[in-house]
Enzyme design. Structure first.
Site, PDB file in Angstrom:
ATOM      1  NE  ARG A 199      -3.527  -2.262   2.791  1.00  0.00           N
ATOM      2  CZ  ARG A 199      -3.229  -3.411   3.396  1.00  0.00           C
ATOM      3  NH1 ARG A 199      -1.996  -3.594   3.892  1.00  0.00           N
ATOM      4  NH2 ARG A 199      -4.121  -4.384   3.481  1.00  0.00           N
ATOM      5  CE  LYS A 224      -7.254   0.120   4.980  1.00  0.00           C
ATOM      6  NZ  LYS A 224      -7.812   0.136   3.618  1.00  0.00           N
ATOM      7  CG  HIS A 305      -5.863  -8.662   1.051  1.00  0.00           C
ATOM      8  ND1 HIS A 305      -5.030  -8.518  -0.033  1.00  0.00           N
ATOM      9  CD2 HIS A 305      -6.673  -7.560   1.064  1.00  0.00           C
ATOM     10  CE1 HIS A 305      -5.322  -7.387  -0.661  1.00  0.00           C
ATOM     11  NE2 HIS A 305      -6.310  -6.795  -0.028  1.00  0.00           N
ATOM     12  CE1 TYR A 314      -6.565  -3.628  -3.331  1.00  0.00           C
ATOM     13  CE2 TYR A 314      -8.218  -4.805  -2.051  1.00  0.00           C
ATOM     14  CZ  TYR A 314      -7.445  -3.687  -2.271  1.00  0.00           C
ATOM     15  OH  TYR A 314      -7.571  -2.604  -1.428  1.00  0.00           O
TER      16      TYR A 314
END
Length: 327
Positions: A199, A224, A305, A314
């Protein structure tokens, strides 16, 4: 007990109860004052009364300003959140007191913003406001209902599926060549995003002390979703990293979030790719990696993920390519 006295050309009602602050309010007619007092005393008797004096003195803008000082700096994405919340503070809705901020005013704000930005942006802004108001209710004594929760949210837009082709990637990288006054950090940032599926925030927080070129790994201590992650580095990623100078800050890509964002947008315009966003690079990288890592568990380990359903959003395979694989 409530008491009433003439006050100017009207009447003032005062309610005194043990354990509660004195509550006063003025009315034109005695009948209205008595009606208000009976209603308030009933709420007190039922344990349903919440003082609104603090809410009357505090505007939504005041809440946002305090939130920016006390809460936002402790959160991930603080820089981006600060800019967005300061933009909301400049809008008329921020001037309403919390006692008068109604669902209808929030709905009007929603409709106004939908004329300017996408439904997804409006959903995020309403979520910001709801979180701030809930925090103020829990922590700051703002005893009012949360009007955002009573407002219909815009329809959530479909998830983006933009994946860059090899030709588009080539055009983009060419447009990001560091000539003239162009930053020489934008192109390697894009190359690393495509090679690692990191990211943007992860790339901009990556430090050289966490990069092992010999072991071909990059360690991300804070991502994140709150977990640390070790990212395997492909040959392409190692090649890009090997060619970068070490900045005194220790950061691999020593630029600010919005500095990179602005430089990237200028590059996409030069390349004729106005519909491309930086986060599309992550989707592109994951789609390309899926060809080499058909095991979704391995792919999720690289991308970070936790949910395979999110990962599926994605991964955008080409239908023609899948047909060839089927034979």
């Amino acid at each position: 007990m409530a008491s009433f006295r003439q006050h100017g050309n009207g009447w003032q009602a005062r309610i005194r109860r043990q354990g509660y602050p004195d509550i006063t309010k003025s009315f034109h007619a005695l009948l209205d004052a008595e009606k208000w007092a009976r209603s308030l005393e009933s709420e007190i008797d039922k344990g349903q009364f919440f003082g609104v004096s603090e809410a009357q003195r505090t505007s939504l803008g005041d809440l946002i300003a305090r939130y920016l000082v006390e809460v936002t700096p402790t959160m991930k994405g603080a820089t981006e959140d600060t800019i967005r919340l300061k933009a909301i503070m400049r809008r008329p809705i921020a001037r309403w007191s919390m006692a008068n901020l109604s669902a209808s005013k929030i709905a009007a704000y929603r409709d106004e913003r939908l004329k300017e930005v996408s439904g997804g942006t409006v959903i995020r802004e309403l979520a910001y406001l709801s979180s701030i108001i809930n925090h103020a209710r829990r922590e700051w004594g703002i005893n009012v209902p949360n009007p955002v929760q009573m407002v219909r949210k815009p329809a959530r837009p479909p998830s983006r599926g933009r994946v860059l082709t090899e030709i588009e990637i080539s055009r983009l990288l060419q447009a990001l060549e560091p000539t003239g006054r162009r930053s020489h950090w934008t192109k390697p940032a894009v190359q690393l995003a495509l090679a690692t599926a990191m990211r943007r925030g992860e790339l901009l927080s990556l430090k050289w002390e966490h990069v092992d070129l010999q072991g071909r790994t990059a360690f991300l201590p804070d991502t994140k979703n709150g977990d640390s992650r070790t990212v395997p580095l492909s040959t392409a990623a190692v090649h890009v990293l090997s060619g970068l100078p070490c900045h005194i800050s220790g950061l691999v890509i020593p630029v600010k979030y919005f500095t990179l964002d602005s430089a990237f947008k200028r590059g996409t315009r030069r390349a004729g790719l106005d519909d491309v966003r930086f986060h599309d690079l992550r989707r592109t990288a994951i789609t390309r990696m899926a060809e080499k890592l058909p095991n979704v568990i391995e792919l999720a380990a690289v991308s970070g993920h936790k949910s395979l359903m999110v990962l599926k959003q994605y991964y955008r395979p080409d239908a023609s390519e899948l047909a060839r694989k089927l034979g």
